[in-house]
Design a protein around this motif. Structure first.
Motif, PDB file in Angstrom:
ATOM      1  N   SER A  28     -22.750  55.710   8.803  1.00 22.38           N
ATOM      2  CA  SER A  28     -22.832  55.222   7.424  1.00 22.38           C
ATOM      3  C   SER A  28     -23.614  53.915   7.329  1.00 22.38           C
ATOM      4  N   GLU A  29     -23.789  53.218   8.448  1.00 25.60           N
ATOM      5  CA  GLU A  29     -24.574  51.981   8.461  1.00 25.60           C
ATOM      6  C   GLU A  29     -26.076  52.249   8.469  1.00 25.60           C
ATOM      7  N   THR A  69     -28.732  53.273   6.561  1.00 29.37           N
ATOM      8  CA  THR A  69     -29.058  53.502   5.156  1.00 29.37           C
ATOM      9  C   THR A  69     -30.556  53.368   4.923  1.00 29.37           C
TER      10      THR A  69
END
Length: 195
Positions: A119-120, A122
């Protein structure tokens, strides 16, 4: 004579349009990198090490493994200390297919070798590695797309290892620093309105 002039005029328009298209694409990629993430590929040399071990050359295999580990530590340290253009994470060459497919779970780590939650990651993903440019045969640090294909000029996509007529060899840290500066300066030039 008139036909030749018309033909030359049309050819010059085509070159101009193509150059503008390349510049627009490079600007878009640079903006995406600034707001995205750079994944740096670290090599493992597993095939060579396994081959040496299979040939009974254990000592040479160990030396090769240790040399590769030192090189990877140098890369991790270089990026963590001097690269500021965008967030940077790392992956091993053995996981290249996972990266191409966007499967980052358990494959991406930071400069302290801590796994990063997917999720980091991006924005648009770009990759980089220390190797040789495909078309030019220039050894250095190369920025690539998410499929591990080198970007193209006018994007500032590489930093040479050898400078001053190929005599002076830059350290990895110096190459990272210079590439960071190229990206920063080009971004300021192409996007002067952005602070």
């Amino acid at each position: 004579m008139r036909k030749l002039s018309t033909l030359l005029f049309l050819i010059s328009i085509c070159f101009s349009l193509n150059a503008q298209t390349n510049l627009d694409k490079a600007k878009e990629q640079l903006h995406e990198l600034k707001n995205g993430v750079l994944l740096v590929r670290l090599f493992t040399n597993d095939a060579k090490i396994s081959g040496l071990e299979a040939a009974g050359k254990t000592s040479e295999a160990n030396k090769t493994a240790q040399a590769q580990q030192r090189e990877n530590k140098d890369i991790l340290l270089s990026f963590s200390q001097v690269f500021q253009f965008c967030p940077v994470f790392f992956f091993y060459s053995d996981d290249s297919e996972y990266i191409r497919n966007g499967n980052f779970d358990g494959k991406i780590f930071d400069s302290s070798l801590t796994l990063v939650d997917p999720s980091e990651i991006t924005g648009t993903v770009f990759t980089a590695e220390f190797s040789e440019t495909e078309n030019l045969g220039i050894e250095g640090l190369i920025i690539m797309d998410d499929q591990l294909f080198p970007l193209e000029a006018p994007f500032p996509f590489y930093q040479r290892k050898y400078t001053v007529f190929g005599v002076v060899s830059l350290t990895k840290s110096r190459m990272v620093h210079r590439l960071n500066n190229k990206l920063r300066d080009t971004y300021k030039l192409w996007f002067p309105e952005v602070k």
